[in-house]
Design a protein around this motif. Structure first.
Motif, PDB file in Angstrom:
ATOM      1  N   SER A   1      41.725  61.840  21.814  1.00 24.08           N
ATOM      2  CA  SER A   1      41.825  60.956  20.658  1.00 24.08           C
ATOM      3  C   SER A   1      41.325  59.557  21.010  1.00 24.08           C
ATOM      4  O   SER A   1      41.854  58.894  21.903  1.00 24.08           O
ATOM      5  N   ASN A   2      40.294  59.111  20.289  1.00 22.30           N
ATOM      6  CA  ASN A   2      39.659  57.813  20.502  1.00 22.30           C
ATOM      7  C   ASN A   2      40.463  56.720  19.800  1.00 22.30           C
ATOM      8  O   ASN A   2      40.599  56.727  18.581  1.00 22.30           O
ATOM      9  N   THR A   3      40.978  55.762  20.567  1.00 23.78           N
ATOM     10  CA  THR A   3      41.752  54.669  19.969  1.00 23.78           C
ATOM     11  C   THR A   3      40.900  53.449  19.622  1.00 23.78           C
ATOM     12  O   THR A   3      41.417  52.486  19.050  1.00 23.78           O
ATOM     13  N   SER A   4      39.624  53.466  19.935  1.00 19.84           N
ATOM     14  CA  SER A   4      38.747  52.310  19.702  1.00 19.84           C
ATOM     15  C   SER A   4      38.765  51.782  18.264  1.00 19.84           C
ATOM     16  O   SER A   4      38.702  50.565  18.067  1.00 19.84           O
ATOM     17  N   PRO A   5      38.844  52.644  17.239  1.00 21.35           N
ATOM     18  CA  PRO A   5      38.841  52.109  15.873  1.00 21.35           C
ATOM     19  C   PRO A   5      40.033  51.204  15.539  1.00 21.35           C
ATOM     20  O   PRO A   5      40.001  50.505  14.540  1.00 21.35           O
TER      21      PRO A   5
END
Length: 168
Positions: free
Chosen positions: A100-104
């Motif tokens: 899961s990409n937390t960058s946003p």
């Protein structure tokens, strides 16, 4: 099941996501400065730590939670995805894996704070910006963790990669 929260540095939003996931931070209120700074690995990782998996704990359902920084690499996460898929296909790995990409969820204040603190070593300006950003992003990160857990439950696939682009 194994959750792996990832972003650029692996030391801010990923750490907070892991903390919310593991109920180390209260999802019902904005975290305090003390709670943010006490989160495991918050603002502690450096360039050489990118690509490493950091274990944060086991959640209430027995799932392991990890974080990882990927840096500027556009191939690290797809490479890890392909490696995990190969291990699943070869029946070497039997766990469900969620990337899961937390960058946003990263606000501008956190980006600036991270650059000042981690790259330029100007903590007296960078750390307050990071704390401000963590407070600004709190609801977005909690929402990301909730959506990550939901996607894990409903997906029939043993390997799920979430970009989370439309979250904010």
């Amino acid at each position: 099941m194994i959750y792996i929260y990832n972003d650029f540095g692996g030391t801010h939003t990923t750490v907070l996501a892991a903390s919310y996931h593991l109920n180390k931070l209260d999802v019902n209120r904005e975290p305090t400065k003390t709670e943010i700074l006490a989160s495991h690995n918050f603002n502690k990782l450096v360039y050489k730590d990118r690509g490493k998996l950091y274990f944060h704990g086991t959640d209430e359902e027995g799932n392991q939670v990890y974080t990882m920084g990927r840096g500027r690499s556009k191939i690290l996460i797809p490479g890890i995805y392909n490696l995990i898929q190969m291990l699943l296909d070869e029946n070497v790995l039997h766990e469900k894996i969620i990337l899961s990409n937390t960058s946003p969820t990263v606000p501008l204040s956190m980006t600036m704070g991270g650059m000042l603190s981690r790259w330029l070593k100007i903590d007296f300006i960078g750390v307050p910006l990071l704390v401000m950003g963590a407070k600004q992003a709190y609801k977005d990160i909690v929402n990301l963790v909730h959506q990550t857990k939901q996607a894990a439950k409903i997906s029939a696939s043993q390997l799920v990669m979430l970009e989370n682009k439309g979250l904010k």
